[in-house]
Design an enzyme around this catalytic site. Structure first.
Site, PDB file in Angstrom:
ATOM      1  N   ASN A 150       0.851  -1.206   0.000  1.00 47.40           N
ATOM      2  CA  ASN A 150       0.000   0.000   0.000  1.00 47.40           C
ATOM      3  C   ASN A 150       0.884   1.252   0.000  1.00 47.40           C
ATOM      4  O   ASN A 150       2.110   1.149  -0.041  1.00 47.40           O
ATOM      5  CB  ASN A 150      -0.952  -0.022   1.200  1.00 47.40           C
ATOM      6  CG  ASN A 150      -0.188  -0.081   2.508  1.00 47.40           C
ATOM      7  OD1 ASN A 150       0.572   0.823   2.834  1.00 47.40           O
ATOM      8  ND2 ASN A 150      -0.358  -1.170   3.256  1.00 47.40           N
TER       9      ASN A 150
ATOM     10  N   ASP B 226      -4.132  -6.439   5.407  1.00 47.76           N
ATOM     11  CA  ASP B 226      -5.118  -7.264   6.118  1.00 47.76           C
ATOM     12  C   ASP B 226      -5.070  -8.705   5.644  1.00 47.76           C
ATOM     13  O   ASP B 226      -5.471  -9.611   6.367  1.00 47.76           O
ATOM     14  CB  ASP B 226      -6.523  -6.682   5.908  1.00 47.76           C
ATOM     15  CG  ASP B 226      -6.695  -5.389   6.701  1.00 47.76           C
ATOM     16  OD1 ASP B 226      -6.184  -5.342   7.835  1.00 47.76           O
ATOM     17  OD2 ASP B 226      -7.298  -4.428   6.172  1.00 47.76           O
TER      18      ASP B 226
ATOM     19  N   LYS C 156       9.272 -17.452  -9.951  1.00 50.95           N
ATOM     20  CA  LYS C 156       8.635 -16.311 -10.621  1.00 50.95           C
ATOM     21  C   LYS C 156       7.559 -16.812 -11.596  1.00 50.95           C
ATOM     22  O   LYS C 156       7.819 -17.721 -12.406  1.00 50.95           O
ATOM     23  CB  LYS C 156       9.711 -15.529 -11.379  1.00 50.95           C
ATOM     24  CG  LYS C 156       9.208 -14.245 -11.953  1.00 50.95           C
ATOM     25  CD  LYS C 156      10.321 -13.500 -12.673  1.00 50.95           C
ATOM     26  CE  LYS C 156       9.690 -12.415 -13.529  1.00 50.95           C
ATOM     27  NZ  LYS C 156      10.578 -12.004 -14.593  1.00 50.95           N
TER      28      LYS C 156
ATOM     29  N   LYS D 263     -10.897  -2.906  19.104  1.00 50.14           N
ATOM     30  CA  LYS D 263      -9.481  -3.288  19.216  1.00 50.14           C
ATOM     31  C   LYS D 263      -8.924  -2.988  20.606  1.00 50.14           C
ATOM     32  O   LYS D 263      -7.706  -3.040  20.815  1.00 50.14           O
ATOM     33  CB  LYS D 263      -8.652  -2.587  18.136  1.00 50.14           C
ATOM     34  CG  LYS D 263      -9.042  -3.009  16.711  1.00 50.14           C
ATOM     35  CD  LYS D 263      -7.940  -2.680  15.723  1.00 50.14           C
ATOM     36  CE  LYS D 263      -8.320  -3.078  14.312  1.00 50.14           C
ATOM     37  NZ  LYS D 263      -7.158  -3.259  13.442  1.00 50.14           N
TER      38      LYS D 263
ATOM     39  N   ASP E  77      -4.142  -9.651  13.312  1.00 52.65           N
ATOM     40  CA  ASP E  77      -4.189  -8.230  13.651  1.00 52.65           C
ATOM     41  C   ASP E  77      -3.247  -7.996  14.835  1.00 52.65           C
ATOM     42  O   ASP E  77      -3.522  -8.428  15.958  1.00 52.65           O
ATOM     43  CB  ASP E  77      -5.625  -7.810  13.987  1.00 52.65           C
ATOM     44  CG  ASP E  77      -5.753  -6.310  14.079  1.00 52.65           C
ATOM     45  OD1 ASP E  77      -4.960  -5.685  14.814  1.00 52.65           O
ATOM     46  OD2 ASP E  77      -6.641  -5.749  13.391  1.00 52.65           O
ATOM     47  N   ILE E  78      -2.129  -7.321  14.567  1.00 46.41           N
ATOM     48  CA  ILE E  78      -1.065  -7.172  15.580  1.00 46.41           C
ATOM     49  C   ILE E  78      -1.553  -6.316  16.754  1.00 46.41           C
ATOM     50  O   ILE E  78      -1.371  -6.659  17.918  1.00 46.41           O
ATOM     51  CB  ILE E  78       0.202  -6.537  14.946  1.00 46.41           C
ATOM     52  CG1 ILE E  78       0.604  -7.319  13.688  1.00 46.41           C
ATOM     53  CG2 ILE E  78       1.353  -6.513  15.930  1.00 46.41           C
ATOM     54  CD1 ILE E  78       1.631  -6.635  12.804  1.00 46.41           C
TER      55      ILE E  78
ATOM     56  N   LYS F  64     -13.270   1.072  15.979  1.00 48.28           N
ATOM     57  CA  LYS F  64     -11.935   0.457  16.152  1.00 48.28           C
ATOM     58  C   LYS F  64     -11.437   0.662  17.584  1.00 48.28           C
ATOM     59  O   LYS F  64     -10.798  -0.214  18.155  1.00 48.28           O
ATOM     60  CB  LYS F  64     -10.932   1.049  15.153  1.00 48.28           C
ATOM     61  CG  LYS F  64     -11.077   0.419  13.781  1.00 48.28           C
ATOM     62  CD  LYS F  64     -10.157   1.007  12.746  1.00 48.28           C
ATOM     63  CE  LYS F  64     -10.532   0.468  11.370  1.00 48.28           C
ATOM     64  NZ  LYS F  64      -9.979   1.199  10.268  1.00 48.28           N
TER      65      LYS F  64
HETATM   66  O1  PMT Z   1       3.202   5.965   6.487  1.00 49.71           O
HETATM   67  P1  PMT Z   1       2.725   7.330   6.059  1.00 49.71           P
HETATM   68  O2  PMT Z   1       2.848   7.553   4.565  1.00 49.71           O
HETATM   69  O3  PMT Z   1       3.348   8.422   6.869  1.00 49.71           O
HETATM   70  O4  PMT Z   1       1.149   7.409   6.341  1.00 49.71           O
HETATM   71  C1  PMT Z   1       0.668   7.367   7.634  1.00 49.71           C
HETATM   72  C2  PMT Z   1      -0.577   6.472   7.738  1.00 49.71           C
HETATM   73  C3  PMT Z   1      -1.702   7.078   6.934  1.00 49.71           C
HETATM   74  C4  PMT Z   1      -0.265   5.050   7.239  1.00 49.71           C
HETATM   75  C5  PMT Z   1      -0.927   6.411   9.281  1.00 49.71           C
HETATM   76  O5  PMT Z   1      -1.185   7.694   9.733  1.00 49.71           O
HETATM   77  C6  PMT Z   1      -2.119   5.496   9.548  1.00 49.71           C
HETATM   78  O6  PMT Z   1      -3.251   5.897   9.453  1.00 49.71           O
HETATM   79  N1  PMT Z   1      -1.851   4.212   9.909  1.00 49.71           N
HETATM   80  C7  PMT Z   1      -2.848   3.158  10.068  1.00 49.71           C
HETATM   81  C8  PMT Z   1      -3.182   2.588   8.732  1.00 49.71           C
HETATM   82  C9  PMT Z   1      -4.157   1.449   8.775  1.00 49.71           C
HETATM   83  O7  PMT Z   1      -3.882   0.445   8.219  1.00 49.71           O
HETATM   84  O8  PMT Z   1      -5.236   1.611   9.468  1.00 49.71           O
HETATM   85  P2  PMT Z   1      -6.336   0.435   9.674  1.00 49.71           P
HETATM   86  O9  PMT Z   1      -7.566   1.171   9.927  1.00 49.71           O
HETATM   87  O10 PMT Z   1      -6.330  -0.525   8.557  1.00 49.71           O
HETATM   88  O11 PMT Z   1      -5.827  -0.335  10.965  1.00 49.71           O
HETATM   89  C10 PMT Z   1      -6.195   0.066  12.275  1.00 49.71           C
HETATM   90  C11 PMT Z   1      -5.068  -0.182  13.247  1.00 49.71           C
HETATM   91  O12 PMT Z   1      -4.790  -1.587  13.340  1.00 49.71           O
HETATM   92  C12 PMT Z   1      -3.750   0.469  12.853  1.00 49.71           C
HETATM   93  O13 PMT Z   1      -3.157   0.953  14.032  1.00 49.71           O
HETATM   94  C13 PMT Z   1      -2.925  -0.680  12.274  1.00 49.71           C
HETATM   95  O14 PMT Z   1      -1.525  -0.497  12.474  1.00 49.71           O
HETATM   96  C14 PMT Z   1      -3.430  -1.859  13.094  1.00 49.71           C
HETATM   97  N2  PMT Z   1      -3.370  -3.152  12.378  1.00 49.71           N
HETATM   98  C15 PMT Z   1      -4.149  -3.371  11.288  1.00 49.71           C
HETATM   99  C16 PMT Z   1      -4.116  -4.606  10.670  1.00 49.71           C
HETATM  100  C17 PMT Z   1      -3.269  -5.612  11.164  1.00 49.71           C
HETATM  101  N3  PMT Z   1      -3.197  -6.793  10.592  1.00 49.71           N
HETATM  102  N4  PMT Z   1      -2.505  -5.361  12.232  1.00 49.71           N
HETATM  103  C18 PMT Z   1      -2.521  -4.142  12.845  1.00 49.71           C
HETATM  104  O15 PMT Z   1      -1.780  -3.924  13.825  1.00 49.71           O
END
Ligand code: PMT
Length: 401
Positions: free
Chosen positions: A211, A279, A289, A342, A305-306, A338
């Site tokens: 991403n 995700d 390849k 979470k 989900d960490i 969330k």
């Molecule tokens: O990296 P930059 O270019 O500076 O951009 C910053 C950002 C936009 C990436 C950052 O500010 C941000 O919003 N990060 C969270 C991105 C995200 O994936 O959000 P989410 O809504 O999908 O996840 C929610 C939370 O769960 C996040 O804290 C994520 O780290 C955590 N998560 C999600 C999925 C997973 N498998 N494990 C996780 O820990």
């Protein structure tokens, strides 16, 4: 006032009529057990003498960038490494202008440019100079760079005018610096973990799904936490960014690796999840390849989900768990869901549909949603990610101490 021993201050005096206040400030620091080295700019010597500064500071006074004696004894890089903190007082309009351009034309400017320590600027100038648009722009640039300002105050000025621009009083400067160093010392024993950047989920050895996360927001948070003294670990997906040596950096590729690195670094006191973790991962990842004419389909399965794992841990849940939420719609509804689903203490939501904020930008605009606070949400308006990080860390420091 608390007595702090063996704290080292590099005190830079620039050329302004308020330089006399720096002598009183140095006296206060010395009285309270601080070790002081001083740099006098050429203009400063018009207002205070090297001899008076040396006798008050009981330390060496440095003046020239190209002094053989100084450079053999302690060069400008070592000087910036020696200090725990750098104070520039008075910081004149000319100093702010030079620093905002990254000048290294004299010893003071070169040391500041080379410094890896927190720099405190204590401005002092005429009200019109302070209010001038160019000074305002320099102030903004320097704040972006992470410099901290003490003052200026509003009051009567040496030039006879009244307004904002007066140098802060020695006791204010002393209190601000000692509080900063006290907190830093306390934070040293507190562990902070930050996840940052994207993850790569491999299709075959050379292709992956990822991403737009650059890691900038997470790296800035790790920097701010470390600068305030926290024992900081940064677990990062693939990025092009560098980080200071005092931050423990663990580089990973996939969500699985990020999860394993996080597990290994528990327990921690503070955990901030800025990473944009994929995700899903690909179940039928190819060993070789994939050829152009080969038929293939992708089969996905959910990644762990960490954040969820850490925030619901039975025995090792950190004292403060902060998640991020990247949303393109219904920001508040999704973020608060969330927050509770979470089990976070805070969720920091960014609207990633905006053009100049969020993913891969140098700027961000966020809303912090709190679980157990009277104020349930707080907006941090659009600014540099470094400043957003500083403001978040201000709140972390207030909460954890
Ligand atoms: O990296 P930059 O270019 O500076 O951009 C910053 C950002 C936009 C990436 C950052 O500010 C941000 O919003 N990060 C969270 C991105 C995200 O994936 O959000 P989410 O809504 O999908 O996840 C929610 C939370 O769960 C996040 O804290 C994520 O780290 C955590 N998560 C999600 C999925 C997973 N498998 N494990 C996780 O820990």
């Amino acid at each position: 006032m608390k007595n702090i021993l063996s704290k080292k201050i590099l005190f830079i005096i620039c050329g302004g009529v308020s330089a006399y206040k720096s002598l009183e400030t140095i006296r206060l620091f010395r009285k309270n057990g601080f070790e002081i080295k001083t740099i006098l700019t050429k203009a400063a010597k018009e207002f205070v003498t090297p001899l008076s500064v040396a006798s008050l500071s009981q330390g060496k006074v440095y003046e020239d960038l190209f002094s053989l004696e100084n450079e053999t004894e302690m060069d400008h890089i070592s000087l910036s490494r020696w200090a725990d903190v750098v104070v520039v007082a008075p910081a004149t309009a000319n100093t702010l202008s030079k620093l905002s351009m990254g000048s290294s034309e004299d010893l003071a400017a070169a040391v500041i440019l080379a410094s890896n320590k927190q720099i405190f600027l204590v401005p002092a100038m005429n009200v019109r100079m302070w209010e001038h648009q160019s000074t305002k722009n320099n102030f903004k640039i320097l704040k972006d760079y992470g410099y901290k300002f003490i003052g200026p105050e509003i009051g009567d000025m040496a030039c006879g005018e009244y307004g904002e621009g007066k140098m802060s009083e020695p006791l204010n400067i002393f209190n601000e610096i000692s509080n900063y160093l006290n907190l830093k010392k306390k934070n040293n024993k507190i562990k902070a973990l930050v996840t940052a950047g994207p993850t790569n989920e491999y299709i075959d050895p050379v292709r992956f799904i990822t991403n737009k996360s650059s890691g900038k927001q997470g790296y800035q948070l790790a920097k701010s936490l470390s600068k305030r003294g926290f024992d900081t670990t940064l677990i990062s997906g693939p990025t092009n960014l560098d980080i200071e040596d005092n931050i423990k950096l663990i580089k990973v590729q996939t969500a699985k690796e990020m999860f394993e690195a996080t597990q290994k670094n528990l327990p921690t006191d503070i955990a901030v999840f800025t990473a944009a973790v994929a995700d899903f991962k690909i179940v039928n990842q190819k060993k070789n390849k994939i050829k152009k004419n080969e038929d293939f389909f992708l089969k996905f399965e959910k990644n762990i989900d960490i954040l969820n794992y850490v925030s619901k841990h039975n025995s090792m849940r950190p004292k403060l768990v902060i998640g991020f939420a990247a949303e393109t719609d219904e920001l508040e509804k999704n973020a608060t869901t969330k927050l509770s689903d979470k089990n976070c203490d805070w969720i920091i939501a960014n609207d990633v549909s905006k053009k100049d904020a969020g993913f891969n930008s140098d700027h961000n605009e966020v809303t912090i949603y709190y679980k157990d606070k009277k104020i349930q949400k707080e907006n941090l308006s659009l600014k540099k990610k470094s400043e957003i990080a500083e403001e978040i860390v201000d709140r972390i420091v207030a909460q954890i101490n």
